[in-house]
Write a protein that holds these residues in place. Structure first.
Motif: not given
Length: 303
Positions: A167, A169, A289, A292-293, A295-297, A299
């Motif tokens: 990702p 970010r 995966q 992605a997790d 990145e979600a954490g 931000g």
């Protein structure tokens, strides 16, 4: 070459150690996929671990680890996988046999409810970091300055970006971290390099053994704190870090915890690179995966 059977590994153990008569054999998962590993129980109820490399690279790695461990045994307060016997292999390499170390692997959540174990864990890492760097140099293992290690991270980041699977970010977060030169002014020390997974063993409230020394180097102490920073919950961190810092007796590195967190995040990126390098779609999918997790954490949080 194909994996060796438990019986063939038991035969190697018997050849390596005088008086070792295997009674039970159990194949165990090795940290590296180029080493065959088995747990042996002999006729005297002693337990042994036999490790046999599948190729020259693995052979050199195990030999380097064995040389290092022989130098460290009198310096550390916990058990090490010191070879008690070797058996020659057809390709000219050798299998190594050592006693099974006492204890079982530490899990992050255990530390949440066992502060004494968290203290022991922090002190164990400090004991490694307090080792004389010459022991690593004499064993022929890598030595990095702080600046060299930062450039190593930059090169690693370039390889990760080239996969196109990370990702944006996260890449931006990591770029900012590595480019913040002031955060990388650490004092290099002896680093184990792989304190995750099953490599740290404990019994009761004390660390009893540390396995897998093939990644040892002189580098950033934050690397050995990555598992703690990523895997443990926040109430554990102050306890373990305080014990670590007190046992080190060094000047406070104000960026240590930030680099430890970064090192933990980079471990996922290295898992991705491993999957790409070995063309293993399962590993690649798993790493994607996990990224992605992550990145979600995190931000848009600064590193």
């Amino acid at each position: 070459m194909p994996a060796r059977s438990p019986l063939s590994l038991a035969a190697l153990a018997s050849a390596a150690v005088n008086g070792l008569e295997p009674m039970r054999t159990q194949t165990v998962d090795a940290n590296a996929d180029d080493v065959d590993t088995a747990l042996i129980e002999d006729n005297l109820s002693r337990h042994w671990v036999v490790r046999a490399p599948r190729n020259d690279v693995a052979s050199m790695r195990l030999d380097a680890e064995s040389e290092l461990v022989s130098r460290l045994r009198s310096w550390l307060p916990f058990g090490l996988p010191e070879a008690e016997g070797v058996a020659a292999l057809p390709n000219g390499s050798r299998a190594l046999v050592h006693r099974k170390l006492p204890g079982r692997p530490i899990r992050p959540l255990e530390l949440l409810h066992r502060s004494a174990l968290a203290v022991s864990y922090g002190e164990a890492i400090a004991a490694i970091h307090n080792l004389p760097t010459r022991l690593v140099e004499e064993a022929g293992l890598p030595i990095y300055t702080a600046e060299e290690y930062r450039f190593r991270r930059l090169a690693e980041l370039d390889r990760v970006a080239a996969t196109g699977l990370t990702p944006v970010r996260l890449l931006t977060r990591w770029e900012h971290a590595v480019e913040e030169v002031g955060a990388w002014r650490f004092v290099p020390c002896v680093v184990h390099g792989d304190l995750a997974g099953d490599n740290v063993l404990a019994e009761g409230e004390a660390v009893t053994g540390v396995m897998e020394w093939s990644e040892t180097r002189v580098a950033d102490p934050a690397d050995d704190l990555a598992w703690l920073s990523i895997g443990a919950t926040e109430p554990v961190l102050p306890v373990a870090f305080k014990a670590y810092l007190e046992a080190r007796g060094e000047a406070v590195d104000v960026d240590l915890r930030r680099r430890a967190r970064l090192s933990g995040e980079f471990a996922i990126a290295r898992w991705l690179l491993h999957g790409v390098h070995t063309d293993d779609a399962g590993i690649v999918d798993d790493a994607v995966q996990m990224l992605a997790d992550l990145e979600a954490g995190v931000g848009d949080q600064p590193w």
